[in-house]
Each structure stands twice: as structure tokens, then as C-alpha cells.
Design a protein around this motif. Sequence first.
Motif, PDB file in Angstrom:
ATOM      1  N   GLU A   1      32.080  42.369  52.408  1.00  0.00           N
ATOM      2  CA  GLU A   1      33.200  42.630  51.489  1.00  0.00           C
ATOM      3  C   GLU A   1      34.537  42.226  52.095  1.00  0.00           C
ATOM      4  O   GLU A   1      35.370  41.612  51.424  1.00  0.00           O
ATOM      5  CB  GLU A   1      33.229  44.109  51.070  1.00  0.00           C
ATOM      6  CG  GLU A   1      32.081  44.510  50.157  1.00  0.00           C
ATOM      7  CD  GLU A   1      31.876  43.563  48.977  1.00  0.00           C
ATOM      8  OE1 GLU A   1      32.860  43.282  48.276  1.00  0.00           O
ATOM      9  OE2 GLU A   1      30.745  43.074  48.774  1.00  0.00           O
ATOM     10  N   ILE A   2      34.737  42.540  53.375  1.00  0.00           N
ATOM     11  CA  ILE A   2      36.010  42.146  54.002  1.00  0.00           C
ATOM     12  C   ILE A   2      36.056  40.623  54.162  1.00  0.00           C
ATOM     13  O   ILE A   2      37.105  39.999  53.993  1.00  0.00           O
ATOM     14  CB  ILE A   2      36.266  42.879  55.351  1.00  0.00           C
ATOM     15  CG1 ILE A   2      37.708  42.614  55.797  1.00  0.00           C
ATOM     16  CG2 ILE A   2      35.304  42.479  56.438  1.00  0.00           C
ATOM     17  CD1 ILE A   2      38.185  43.479  56.948  1.00  0.00           C
TER      18      ILE A   2
ATOM     19  N   LYS B   1      34.749  38.410  52.120  1.00  0.00           N
ATOM     20  CA  LYS B   1      35.093  37.847  50.801  1.00  0.00           C
ATOM     21  C   LYS B   1      36.589  38.003  50.533  1.00  0.00           C
ATOM     22  O   LYS B   1      37.237  37.106  49.998  1.00  0.00           O
ATOM     23  CB  LYS B   1      34.306  38.571  49.695  1.00  0.00           C
ATOM     24  CG  LYS B   1      32.858  38.149  49.569  1.00  0.00           C
ATOM     25  CD  LYS B   1      32.192  39.137  48.629  1.00  0.00           C
ATOM     26  CE  LYS B   1      31.055  38.567  47.857  1.00  0.00           C
ATOM     27  NZ  LYS B   1      30.481  39.564  46.923  1.00  0.00           N
ATOM     28  N   SER B   2      37.127  39.166  50.891  1.00  0.00           N
ATOM     29  CA  SER B   2      38.536  39.446  50.637  1.00  0.00           C
ATOM     30  C   SER B   2      39.433  38.490  51.433  1.00  0.00           C
ATOM     31  O   SER B   2      40.359  37.872  50.880  1.00  0.00           O
ATOM     32  CB  SER B   2      38.828  40.904  51.013  1.00  0.00           C
ATOM     33  OG  SER B   2      40.151  41.227  50.747  1.00  0.00           O
TER      34      SER B   2
ATOM     35  N   THR C   1      39.253  34.900  50.217  1.00  0.00           N
ATOM     36  CA  THR C   1      40.045  34.703  48.996  1.00  0.00           C
ATOM     37  C   THR C   1      41.537  34.604  49.327  1.00  0.00           C
ATOM     38  O   THR C   1      42.247  33.745  48.790  1.00  0.00           O
ATOM     39  CB  THR C   1      39.798  35.864  48.007  1.00  0.00           C
ATOM     40  OG1 THR C   1      38.402  36.045  47.853  1.00  0.00           O
ATOM     41  CG2 THR C   1      40.415  35.588  46.657  1.00  0.00           C
ATOM     42  N   GLN C   2      42.010  35.481  50.220  1.00  0.00           N
ATOM     43  CA  GLN C   2      43.427  35.429  50.611  1.00  0.00           C
ATOM     44  C   GLN C   2      43.750  34.090  51.275  1.00  0.00           C
ATOM     45  O   GLN C   2      44.813  33.494  51.036  1.00  0.00           O
ATOM     46  CB  GLN C   2      43.748  36.590  51.564  1.00  0.00           C
ATOM     47  CG  GLN C   2      43.638  37.959  50.901  1.00  0.00           C
ATOM     48  CD  GLN C   2      43.898  39.118  51.868  1.00  0.00           C
ATOM     49  OE1 GLN C   2      44.500  38.948  52.909  1.00  0.00           O
ATOM     50  NE2 GLN C   2      43.421  40.300  51.512  1.00  0.00           N
TER      51      GLN C   2
ATOM     52  N   ASP D   1      43.935  31.348  48.727  1.00  0.00           N
ATOM     53  CA  ASP D   1      45.183  31.536  47.974  1.00  0.00           C
ATOM     54  C   ASP D   1      46.352  30.882  48.728  1.00  0.00           C
ATOM     55  O   ASP D   1      47.167  30.159  48.144  1.00  0.00           O
ATOM     56  CB  ASP D   1      45.427  33.050  47.809  1.00  0.00           C
ATOM     57  CG  ASP D   1      46.408  33.370  46.689  1.00  0.00           C
ATOM     58  OD1 ASP D   1      46.773  32.453  45.938  1.00  0.00           O
ATOM     59  OD2 ASP D   1      46.798  34.542  46.560  1.00  0.00           O
TER      60      ASP D   1
ATOM     61  N   ASP E   1      28.224  30.979  44.871  1.00  0.00           N
ATOM     62  CA  ASP E   1      28.819  31.226  43.551  1.00  0.00           C
ATOM     63  C   ASP E   1      30.183  31.921  43.686  1.00  0.00           C
ATOM     64  O   ASP E   1      31.098  31.684  42.897  1.00  0.00           O
ATOM     65  CB  ASP E   1      27.874  32.032  42.638  1.00  0.00           C
ATOM     66  CG  ASP E   1      27.612  33.432  43.158  1.00  0.00           C
ATOM     67  OD1 ASP E   1      27.627  33.619  44.394  1.00  0.00           O
ATOM     68  OD2 ASP E   1      27.392  34.344  42.338  1.00  0.00           O
ATOM     69  N   PHE E   2      30.333  32.735  44.733  1.00  0.00           N
ATOM     70  CA  PHE E   2      31.627  33.393  44.961  1.00  0.00           C
ATOM     71  C   PHE E   2      32.669  32.353  45.385  1.00  0.00           C
ATOM     72  O   PHE E   2      33.800  32.363  44.903  1.00  0.00           O
ATOM     73  CB  PHE E   2      31.488  34.485  46.033  1.00  0.00           C
ATOM     74  CG  PHE E   2      32.720  35.345  46.167  1.00  0.00           C
ATOM     75  CD1 PHE E   2      32.930  36.434  45.333  1.00  0.00           C
ATOM     76  CD2 PHE E   2      33.689  35.058  47.124  1.00  0.00           C
ATOM     77  CE1 PHE E   2      34.078  37.216  45.441  1.00  0.00           C
ATOM     78  CE2 PHE E   2      34.838  35.829  47.240  1.00  0.00           C
ATOM     79  CZ  PHE E   2      35.029  36.913  46.401  1.00  0.00           C
TER      80      PHE E   2
ATOM     81  N   MET F   1      33.820  30.484  42.373  1.00  0.00           N
ATOM     82  CA  MET F   1      34.721  31.291  41.531  1.00  0.00           C
ATOM     83  C   MET F   1      36.116  31.381  42.154  1.00  0.00           C
ATOM     84  O   MET F   1      37.114  31.271  41.459  1.00  0.00           O
ATOM     85  CB  MET F   1      34.156  32.707  41.355  1.00  0.00           C
ATOM     86  CG  MET F   1      33.056  32.802  40.332  1.00  0.00           C
ATOM     87  SD  MET F   1      32.787  34.509  39.816  1.00  0.00           S
ATOM     88  CE  MET F   1      31.984  35.214  41.204  1.00  0.00           C
ATOM     89  N   VAL F   2      36.165  31.572  43.471  1.00  0.00           N
ATOM     90  CA  VAL F   2      37.465  31.692  44.152  1.00  0.00           C
ATOM     91  C   VAL F   2      38.268  30.410  43.960  1.00  0.00           C
ATOM     92  O   VAL F   2      39.462  30.447  43.616  1.00  0.00           O
ATOM     93  CB  VAL F   2      37.273  31.975  45.669  1.00  0.00           C
ATOM     94  CG1 VAL F   2      38.594  31.836  46.419  1.00  0.00           C
ATOM     95  CG2 VAL F   2      36.709  33.362  45.878  1.00  0.00           C
TER      96      VAL F   2
ATOM     97  N   SER G   1      38.056  28.162  41.638  1.00  0.00           N
ATOM     98  CA  SER G   1      38.482  27.971  40.249  1.00  0.00           C
ATOM     99  C   SER G   1      39.640  28.909  39.882  1.00  0.00           C
ATOM    100  O   SER G   1      40.645  28.502  39.301  1.00  0.00           O
ATOM    101  CB  SER G   1      37.249  28.149  39.348  1.00  0.00           C
ATOM    102  OG  SER G   1      37.555  28.837  38.191  1.00  0.00           O
ATOM    103  N   VAL G   2      39.529  30.187  40.268  1.00  0.00           N
ATOM    104  CA  VAL G   2      40.562  31.163  39.902  1.00  0.00           C
ATOM    105  C   VAL G   2      41.868  30.893  40.666  1.00  0.00           C
ATOM    106  O   VAL G   2      42.957  30.913  40.089  1.00  0.00           O
ATOM    107  CB  VAL G   2      40.060  32.612  40.170  1.00  0.00           C
ATOM    108  CG1 VAL G   2      41.189  33.620  40.055  1.00  0.00           C
ATOM    109  CG2 VAL G   2      38.937  32.962  39.199  1.00  0.00           C
ATOM    110  N   MET G   3      41.768  30.593  41.955  1.00  0.00           N
ATOM    111  CA  MET G   3      42.981  30.380  42.750  1.00  0.00           C
ATOM    112  C   MET G   3      43.688  29.075  42.370  1.00  0.00           C
ATOM    113  O   MET G   3      44.917  29.001  42.405  1.00  0.00           O
ATOM    114  CB  MET G   3      42.656  30.389  44.248  1.00  0.00           C
ATOM    115  CG  MET G   3      42.308  31.755  44.746  1.00  0.00           C
ATOM    116  SD  MET G   3      43.621  32.936  44.347  1.00  0.00           S
ATOM    117  CE  MET G   3      42.788  34.454  44.527  1.00  0.00           C
TER     118      MET G   3
ATOM    119  N   SER H   1      43.746  27.870  39.414  1.00  0.00           N
ATOM    120  CA  SER H   1      44.423  28.194  38.163  1.00  0.00           C
ATOM    121  C   SER H   1      45.689  29.012  38.436  1.00  0.00           C
ATOM    122  O   SER H   1      46.757  28.734  37.881  1.00  0.00           O
ATOM    123  CB  SER H   1      43.456  28.973  37.271  1.00  0.00           C
ATOM    124  OG  SER H   1      44.094  29.318  36.091  1.00  0.00           O
TER     125      SER H   1
END
Lengths: 156, 152
Positions: B98-99, B101-102, B105-106, B109, B137-138, B141-142, B144-146, B148
Motif C-alpha cells: 500500500e505504501i 502504491k502511494s 503515484t506521488q 504525479d 493494472d495499477f 491506471m496511475v 492515465s489518471v495523472m 489527465s
Amino acid sequence: MALDLTELFEDSGALGGMSKDEAIYSILWIAASIDGVLDEREKSERDFFISRSKTLKGGDAVEDGHLLARLEEKTKAWRYDPYQFEPVTINACASLLQESAETCKSVFVQAVDIVYADDVLHENEQRLLDLLRKELRLDNVFADKAVRILDAKNRF
Amino acid sequence: MAINFAALFEDADGAMTKEEAVYAILKISVMINGHEDDRERALLESLIKGSKTLRGSKDGAQSAIQSIEQRLAGADSTETLNQLAKDACASLEHIGLEICKSIFTQSVDIMLADGSLHPNEKALIQILAEQMKIPEDFVRMVLSVMASKNQY
């Protein structure tokens, strides 16, 4: 006699009427304030988006430094009145729909990032996200993905 | 004779504290394209200010930040930065997915904050994803979302 188009527009009940800058600024401001507490992390996130947004930085008006001041002045009428948040959001979304689907997606993701910055999802914040999702006519798969990713991002 | 543990662990991956690993990955994300873009640096500062991991440590992570800044001062190539990132990933992987993934993502970003993806940034994203074993898959998603989020 000069027509007051703003007043006429407001009285007509038509949606939209905001510039792109105004709509984005309004949505980000509401995202940080809707839980009733201006958390330092949410405020920092909002100010960051506003200061570096390609849209808000990209207009001619910002070059003379007046754009943000003008937006701040325009939002004074509603920014401390939570009852105004919903109609302002609906108008901002209607205005953004005139831009592009990509702009709508981008602003939605920025709003989700602000809302999740303090790691607590207040019921008003959930209502705002639902409203944005509906009014910006977002694809549910994309919106779900955005919420999942921003939730993960802001956990640690 | 006192044992120099830092020297003994130098050749092994990992061995950073959680705060050091988090700061190292985020700072390397700003540096990896060869210059520090204002938007990327501003996002790093905003993330540090809001980071539960860094804010939660005793001294606001100041000692972790100093220790990593010292190591980064001697990092004179992309390869050195990538190696340091691998060390940080090895340390975070022990803590949990979990950490990882977090922070992944940061980091993405930050790298997309200037609106473009440098080849070194692309390579770093791959290193982080592989080293921290982030599900494909994560990662998709990251990105694509970031992308955007940072478009407007």
C-alpha cells in the motif's frame, strides 16, 4: 441604456455563463471548502493547483498579474456561503462542458486530489464528487479509477 | 573496534528508513530529467507538506531529508540516481504494497507535473514499478489518471 448581461443571464435560469478560468477556480475553491474546514493540506493542494494550472497561468490576463485577483473578487459573493456551493458548481460544470471532455476530466481529478488530501471523506465532499461526476458527464469507469488512484496517493 | 554498519550495508539494496526512502523517491523524481522544473519542485514541496509519512516522524523528517540530500549531492549521473531509487524501493517494499502504491503515484504525479515525460522519467517509472512490484493494472491506471490531472 446599457444592458446588464450578467444580471439578465442570472435571471433567465440558464446554466453556465462562466469563463473557463472562473469555472475551474470555482470548482477547486469549493473542493477545498465544502467540508466546512479549510484543512491546511487541502488549502495547500488548492493553492498549488491554482498557482500552476496551465489554464489559469496560460491566459493573457494572467500576464499582468490580475487574473487571480479578478477571480478572487468575483467569487467573494458566494465563497463563504455553503448554500451557494451547489448552484455555483452546477454553473461551473455547465460552463466547462462547453470546453472539452479532457478539461472536465482534468478538473475532476484535481478536485478529487484536493478532497482526499486530508484523508477524510466528509459527506459533503462525497456529494460534491457525485455532483461533479454527474454534471461534468464523466465516464463512470474513469471517475472510479480517479477516486481509487487519488485515495491511494494520499494515504501515506 | 567499533563496527561501521553503514559501510557494511553499502553494497546491499535497501537499509533506508521509511522517511528516507519516501523522500529519496520523490526528490529523484524531480531531478531525473536533468533539471529541476518549477512546477515539479512546487509539487514536491506540496507533497512533503501533506505527506502523512514525513509529517508523522519525530522531527518532521528533517534528519531523513538531510541524509538523503547529502547522498544526492554526490549523485552525478542518471545511473547513480536510479541506483539510489532502487535502494529506496527495496526499503519500502519491506513495509508493504500500500505504501509502495502511494509513493509510486506521488512520484508519477511529480514527473508529469511539467506536462511532458522525459526518457529518464519513463525509465524511472519502470524501475519503480518493477522494484516495488506494483501490479500492472495499477500502473496503467496511475499513468492515465495523472496524465489527465496534469493536462490543464
